[in-house]
Enzyme design. Structure first.
Site, short mmCIF file in Angstrom:
data_model
loop_
_atom_site.label_atom_id
_atom_site.label_comp_id
_atom_site.label_asym_id
_atom_site.label_seq_id
_atom_site.Cartn_x
_atom_site.Cartn_y
_atom_site.Cartn_z
N ASN A 184 -3.44 -9.48 17.96
CA ASN A 184 -4.05 -9.06 16.69
C ASN A 184 -3.53 -9.90 15.53
O ASN A 184 -4.28 -10.26 14.64
CB ASN A 184 -3.81 -7.57 16.44
CG ASN A 184 -4.80 -6.71 17.21
OD1 ASN A 184 -5.96 -6.60 16.82
ND2 ASN A 184 -4.35 -6.15 18.33
N MET B 45 5.87 -0.83 18.09
CA MET B 45 6.13 0.31 18.96
C MET B 45 7.21 1.25 18.41
O MET B 45 7.99 1.82 19.17
CB MET B 45 6.54 -0.19 20.36
CG MET B 45 5.50 -1.08 21.02
SD MET B 45 3.87 -0.29 21.12
CE MET B 45 4.17 0.84 22.47
N ARG B 46 7.22 1.44 17.09
CA ARG B 46 8.14 2.39 16.47
C ARG B 46 7.33 3.31 15.56
O ARG B 46 6.37 2.87 14.93
CB ARG B 46 9.20 1.68 15.59
CG ARG B 46 9.93 0.54 16.23
CD ARG B 46 10.73 0.93 17.42
NE ARG B 46 11.76 1.92 17.14
CZ ARG B 46 12.46 2.54 18.09
NH1 ARG B 46 12.24 2.29 19.37
NH2 ARG B 46 13.38 3.43 17.76
N ASN C 131 -2.90 0.67 10.56
CA ASN C 131 -2.61 0.55 12.00
C ASN C 131 -3.92 0.37 12.75
O ASN C 131 -4.99 0.73 12.25
CB ASN C 131 -1.91 1.82 12.49
CG ASN C 131 -1.52 1.74 13.95
OD1 ASN C 131 -1.00 0.72 14.41
ND2 ASN C 131 -1.77 2.80 14.72
N HIS D 147 -5.70 1.13 16.63
CA HIS D 147 -5.50 1.92 17.85
C HIS D 147 -6.67 1.66 18.81
O HIS D 147 -7.83 1.66 18.37
CB HIS D 147 -5.41 3.41 17.50
CG HIS D 147 -5.14 4.25 18.70
ND1 HIS D 147 -3.89 4.32 19.29
CD2 HIS D 147 -5.96 5.03 19.46
CE1 HIS D 147 -3.95 5.12 20.33
NE2 HIS D 147 -5.20 5.56 20.47
C1 GRF Z 1 -3.30 -3.24 20.46
O1 GRF Z 1 -4.11 -2.87 21.53
C2 GRF Z 1 -3.26 -2.16 19.40
O2 GRF Z 1 -4.39 -1.37 19.41
C3 GRF Z 1 -2.07 -1.34 19.79
O3 GRF Z 1 -1.15 -2.27 20.29
C4 GRF Z 1 -1.84 -3.37 20.85
C5 GRF Z 1 -1.22 -4.63 20.32
O4 GRF Z 1 -1.73 -5.76 20.96
N1 GRF Z 1 -1.60 -0.61 18.63
P1 GRF Z 1 -1.33 -7.22 20.48
O5 GRF Z 1 0.19 -7.32 20.51
O6 GRF Z 1 -1.88 -7.42 19.12
O7 GRF Z 1 -1.96 -8.12 21.49
#
Ligand code: GRF
Length: 224
Positions: free
Chosen positions: A17, A93-94, A110, A112
């Site tokens: 992303n 992841m926090r 964020n 999801h």
């Molecule tokens: C994504 O699928 C997002 O929706 C979730 O974590 C993932 C991150 O993927 N929150 P990346 O590290 O951007 O490839």
């Protein structure tokens, strides 16, 4: 033209992303600049992506802090030092605390991999498959004090195909994530986004009243 919106991207992993945002800025589809990428994981590949594009990186290892609030206070320091205006969680992841949210009110977003409020939390694609959902998708939302809960800015629907497994579905969802995140942030950069209670109002929203994604598609014929 207005000054580009200054982003601080927080991540823990591969950063696809982040890459999509870097590409959208380069393609001038996103009037923003990525001021800093912060990770709680020193080995996150997203940090490599940032460095390859000359973006400042910072590692804030959560393990050395007494509490989540103390960790967030350090994040706020780092983000402010880089002049960040919008905090972008991209696979971070926090769980964030009121310390971060208070420092950037209505300025933390964020993404999801499901149509919230369906399938919050980890392994959203696995949850959607296990439930037998026929359509899932992507949600970009403002962050509040509850996980995967704040006001929704953009959603994209993705059909679940008969031979999907978690990995295949994840890849198709990610392709839509990469479009949705840049789109949502651009709307914010243009000053078109307003929060009213749980709803996000978007200036000049041109939703198509007849649009629908059906699964299976309406047009499909099964017999000759
Ligand atoms: C994504 O699928 C997002 O929706 C979730 O974590 C993932 C991150 O993927 N929150 P990346 O590290 O951007 O490839």
């Amino acid at each position: 033209m207005a000054r580009p919106l200054s982003l601080g991207v927080l991540l823990s992993g591969s950063g696809t992303n982040l890459q999509a945002l870097i590409d959208a800025v380069a393609a001038r589809q996103l009037d923003a600049q990525i001021a800093v990428v912060v990770s709680n994981e020193a080995t996150a590949y997203g940090l490599v992506r940032a460095r390859e594009h000359g973006i400042s990186t910072e590692i804030v290892a959560h393990g050395v802090f007494r509490s989540r609030a103390a960790f967030d206070a350090r994040l706020v320091e780092v983000l402010r030092a880089h002049g960040v205006e919008l905090v972008v969680l991209a696979g971070f992841m926090r769980l964030v605390t009121p310390v971060l949210l208070g420092a950037f009110p209505a300025r933390v977003v964020n993404i999801h991999p499901a149509l919230l409020p369906a399938f919050p939390g980890l392994h959203a694609e696995r949850q959607a498959l296990a439930h037998g959902a026929r359509i899932t998708g992507v949600t970009v939302h403002f962050v509040d004090e509850h996980a995967d809960h704040g006001p929704i800015i953009v959603q994209v629907a993705v059909p679940i195909l008969p031979d999907d497994d978690e990995a295949r579905l994840h890849l198709r969802i990610q392709r839509q994530e990469h479009r949705a995140y840049a789109r949502a942030i651009q709307l914010i950069a243009e000053g078109r986004v307003r929060i009213e209670g749980r709803r996000v109002l978007i200036d000049g929203d041109t939703a198509d009243a007849e649009a629908a994604l059906a699964s299976p598609p309406f047009a499909q014929r099964t017999s000759p």
